[in-house]
Write a protein that holds these residues in place. Sequence first.
Motif, PDB file in Angstrom:
ATOM      1  N   THR A 192      58.166  11.848  46.200  1.00  0.00           N
ATOM      2  CA  THR A 192      56.748  11.491  46.168  1.00  0.00           C
ATOM      3  C   THR A 192      56.428  10.467  47.239  1.00  0.00           C
ATOM      4  O   THR A 192      55.436   9.754  47.164  1.00  0.00           O
ATOM      5  N   GLU A 193      57.279  10.384  48.254  1.00  0.00           N
ATOM      6  CA  GLU A 193      57.148   9.367  49.285  1.00  0.00           C
ATOM      7  C   GLU A 193      55.789   9.427  49.984  1.00  0.00           C
ATOM      8  O   GLU A 193      55.292  10.491  50.301  1.00  0.00           O
ATOM      9  N   GLY A 194      55.225   8.256  50.220  1.00  0.00           N
ATOM     10  CA  GLY A 194      54.017   8.183  51.029  1.00  0.00           C
ATOM     11  C   GLY A 194      52.729   8.491  50.292  1.00  0.00           C
ATOM     12  O   GLY A 194      51.682   8.639  50.899  1.00  0.00           O
ATOM     13  N   THR A 195      52.782   8.612  48.961  1.00  0.00           N
ATOM     14  CA  THR A 195      51.556   8.918  48.233  1.00  0.00           C
ATOM     15  C   THR A 195      51.116   7.742  47.373  1.00  0.00           C
ATOM     16  O   THR A 195      50.105   7.797  46.713  1.00  0.00           O
ATOM     17  N   GLY A 196      51.911   6.660  47.373  1.00  0.00           N
ATOM     18  CA  GLY A 196      51.588   5.502  46.551  1.00  0.00           C
ATOM     19  C   GLY A 196      51.734   5.782  45.067  1.00  0.00           C
ATOM     20  O   GLY A 196      51.242   5.046  44.224  1.00  0.00           O
ATOM     21  N   TYR A 197      52.429   6.881  44.746  1.00  0.00           N
ATOM     22  CA  TYR A 197      52.544   7.264  43.349  1.00  0.00           C
ATOM     23  C   TYR A 197      53.760   6.619  42.692  1.00  0.00           C
ATOM     24  O   TYR A 197      54.840   6.594  43.262  1.00  0.00           O
ATOM     25  N   THR A 198      53.558   6.080  41.496  1.00  0.00           N
ATOM     26  CA  THR A 198      54.704   5.668  40.686  1.00  0.00           C
ATOM     27  C   THR A 198      54.518   6.268  39.311  1.00  0.00           C
ATOM     28  O   THR A 198      53.402   6.292  38.795  1.00  0.00           O
ATOM     29  N   PRO A 199      55.596   6.756  38.720  1.00  0.00           N
ATOM     30  CA  PRO A 199      55.443   7.350  37.392  1.00  0.00           C
ATOM     31  C   PRO A 199      55.024   6.292  36.381  1.00  0.00           C
ATOM     32  O   PRO A 199      55.311   5.101  36.565  1.00  0.00           O
ATOM     33  N   ASN A 200      54.338   6.720  35.346  1.00  0.00           N
ATOM     34  CA  ASN A 200      53.900   5.853  34.271  1.00  0.00           C
ATOM     35  C   ASN A 200      55.098   5.070  33.710  1.00  0.00           C
ATOM     36  O   ASN A 200      55.967   5.616  33.052  1.00  0.00           O
ATOM     37  N   ALA A 201      55.125   3.763  33.986  1.00  0.00           N
ATOM     38  CA  ALA A 201      56.325   2.972  33.695  1.00  0.00           C
ATOM     39  C   ALA A 201      56.543   2.755  32.191  1.00  0.00           C
ATOM     40  O   ALA A 201      57.660   2.494  31.756  1.00  0.00           O
ATOM     41  N   ASP A 202      55.454   2.868  31.413  1.00  0.00           N
ATOM     42  CA  ASP A 202      55.608   2.682  29.964  1.00  0.00           C
ATOM     43  C   ASP A 202      56.460   3.789  29.357  1.00  0.00           C
ATOM     44  O   ASP A 202      57.119   3.593  28.351  1.00  0.00           O
ATOM     45  N   LEU A 203      56.391   4.961  29.958  1.00  0.00           N
ATOM     46  CA  LEU A 203      57.060   6.115  29.362  1.00  0.00           C
ATOM     47  C   LEU A 203      58.286   6.566  30.147  1.00  0.00           C
ATOM     48  O   LEU A 203      59.082   7.371  29.671  1.00  0.00           O
ATOM     49  N   ASN A 204      58.438   6.066  31.376  1.00  0.00           N
ATOM     50  CA  ASN A 204      59.534   6.525  32.221  1.00  0.00           C
ATOM     51  C   ASN A 204      60.502   5.400  32.528  1.00  0.00           C
ATOM     52  O   ASN A 204      60.083   4.261  32.651  1.00  0.00           O
ATOM     53  N   PRO A 205      61.761   5.666  32.736  1.00  0.00           N
ATOM     54  CA  PRO A 205      62.394   6.954  32.455  1.00  0.00           C
ATOM     55  C   PRO A 205      62.524   7.180  30.957  1.00  0.00           C
ATOM     56  O   PRO A 205      62.687   6.219  30.213  1.00  0.00           O
ATOM     57  N   PRO A 206      62.422   8.428  30.539  1.00  0.00           N
ATOM     58  CA  PRO A 206      62.443   8.714  29.108  1.00  0.00           C
ATOM     59  C   PRO A 206      63.862   8.733  28.544  1.00  0.00           C
ATOM     60  O   PRO A 206      64.830   8.821  29.283  1.00  0.00           O
TER      61      PRO A 206
END
Lengths: 304, 292, 228
Positions: A284-298
């Motif tokens: 996901t490089e370069g999109t400023g995206y980070t997975p929802n930290a409350d739920l990840n990693p599951p």
Amino acid sequence: MRNTRVTIVGLAAVAAMTLAACTSDAGTTPEETSAAGEATAVATDDASGDAAAADCSGGDGTLRIGIKFDQPGLGFQDGSTYTGFDVDVAKYVACQLGYAEDQIEFVSSPSAQRENLLQTGQVDMIFATYSITDARKEVVDFAGPYFVAGQDLLVRADDDSITGPEDLEGKNLCSVTGSTSAQKIKDNYATGVNLLEQPGYADCVTVLESGQVDAVTTDDIILAGLAATPANQGKFKVVGNPFSEENYGVGLPKGSTERCEEINAAITEMIDSGAWEEAVTANTEGTGYTPNADLNPPTPAACA
Amino acid sequence: MSGAVLFDTPGPRARRNTLVANAVGGVVLVGIVVLVLWKLGQEGQLEASRWTSLLTSAAWVNYFLPGLQNTVVAALYAVVLSMAFGLFFGLGRLAPYAWVRWVAGTVVEFFRAVPVLLMMIALWLGLGFAKVVPAPQIPLVAVVVALTLYNGSVIAELVRSGVHGLPKGQREAAAAIGMTHTQSLRLVELPQALIAMLPSLVSQFVIILKDSALGYIVTFNELLQLSRQFGAANGNMLQSLALCAAIFITINWLLTRFADWVATRLSHRTSGRTTPHVAPPPGAEREEQVAA
Amino acid sequence: MSLFEQIGFLFTSYDIPAAFWVNIQLSFWAAIGALVIGTVLGLMRVSPVPSLRWLGTSYVTLLRNTPLTVIMLFLVLGVWGQLKIELAPDFNTNFFLFAIVGLAIYHAAFVCEAVRSGINTVPLGQAEAARAIGLSFLPAARLVLLPQAVRGAVAPLGNVLIALIKNSTVAAAASVATETSSVMKTMIEFNGNMTVLIFMIFALGYVILVVPIGLLTTWGSRRLAVSR
């Protein structure tokens, strides 16, 4: 045919034991497979965390893994190579099960055909943005989840007017045919939204770029994957306000409890070793995206 | 000239008027072309990069050629199966037993009246539920079977109208030398009707090729599907679809020319008419027609 | 569920007549469009003006050899998506209109051929006779040639109309999600066990729409046929 499949499952079980042994070569005694995750967590601190570096042997024959072929960042076929987060997780898990990369046969698994492919034994497992739902659990088994995605919006990089689904009132929204995600927005957040259905997300992105639609909706990591492709680099952004919870699981044929436990161990191992984090970032490089930290990693759920 | 019936041989004034109209028509034509180009240029669709990516080997090796291959393979399967289907039910409609004629007639009329797309979608989903075909083959099978049911029915009508279209003398001559109904059909009428049908079969192939593009809706990886994917991946949807259309037009145009050539070549081999004709509309008795 | 209960369930859960109504509307407007464009093109093709003849011939060659699905996608993804030409501000109306345009321009090529073949059924002697009794171009066309040409065109035009009605399902490719093929797809997806029944309902719907038109055009063209 049926006989060989039983053999493969059996061999895989053996392989899993071997794997528990091989990954814990730091000295930890191999434990029950269900506890292997914890056992190896300690062991891999000094391992590189790179699946390819591990010794992926013991698996017999080939492992047929269903992935998406057309979803950049998740499962994407580029000539004869396969890339994406699902592919990375699949390769890591396969290695832990004892299958080297050249023993994996990737099979295209469009959303509509996933259950069918598993039920008819055409694939051994599926890593294809496959959300765990009760309805699907009736017909297939799931290992994982290995990722928790959430429905989100993709907008043009210079568009600051949309920060959540409520802002779509009077705007144009694109989603793929057969997906309920766009209808959910119309029903729950913005009744005045115009819906366009396209056969693929890439089509949605072309009309998003030309300005004919204002947003594309689906799971956030899929959107991030689309935005991260070289052709789209810098043009789009994921809003980052997910409003649903999709648990991506590993689809297995019904009655694969043993295999499920092995996979869960492999997923835990991948998360603990840092390889999971690496795979998310790389795809996901370069999109400023980070997975929802409350739920990840599951944490993988217990197998049925 | 085709319009000869409406117009007398032009005199000097008519010729002058024609010249003026020709010039006006030409100007209008150029105007339309300029307008289209201007609009394309305004939206940045004329940028060289959007067109040159169509000419890279990767575009052809990964997209257009595999797509074309799938299209042609599906069309070939459908043509061969349609001919078998058409011959079978066409003969059924000529059978000496009323109930056979009735059954064949109902099947043929039904499949000619139902849109191909409906059959394709129903087969595509139905085969998925029925689990009789390996999942990756489902789209191809749905496309081929749907095209076969429709075009086979059209060909069945062609067989029937081909036989009916022969001069009555052929049948009478066969009867006069003592042939039975079946013998006359098998040895005299059908061979001539089939030769007369060849050009129509080639034009039917054009229709099959065009309808195979419907496979795009049931996720079959034919030319249109892959052109769309290429356009989406490279940001040149308009150009990619234009190329797809150009490929279809070229192939179909060549096939149509071929059908005309076959028609002229074969006209002396049969007492039936060889100009491409198409089966009558669903429900109709016997009538020549132009198909869509 | 018995067969009748299943049919009842399907008809109460989904508005099947509404789906057919969308196709009928598409076909109606597209038929008018195709008739107008096709007639103009047909007249261009038989006109003595080379540039117009050339234009008519090119149109027919290009449009007749392009799959309708390609035309539909080209309109939606190309003309709307890239060239940003909108036919209506509302999405649904916009795509509905694009579908009509696609159907009309495609079938216009076949109407053109029907018109031309109608004109070609008139024997040359009719025109010569008309001129011989002193009729000039317009009266000859109006009183002698066109009435016969129209009769000759009835049967092929009927076939184009039948093809048009069936092809209106391809509007699915132009994002019209309320027409029959899309509705049938949704119904089968949610009721897989009734696939055959659902297909038969829609198939019979088209048989009911299409077969009478076939019978009517055959009857009409026979009645109107000019005995020669």
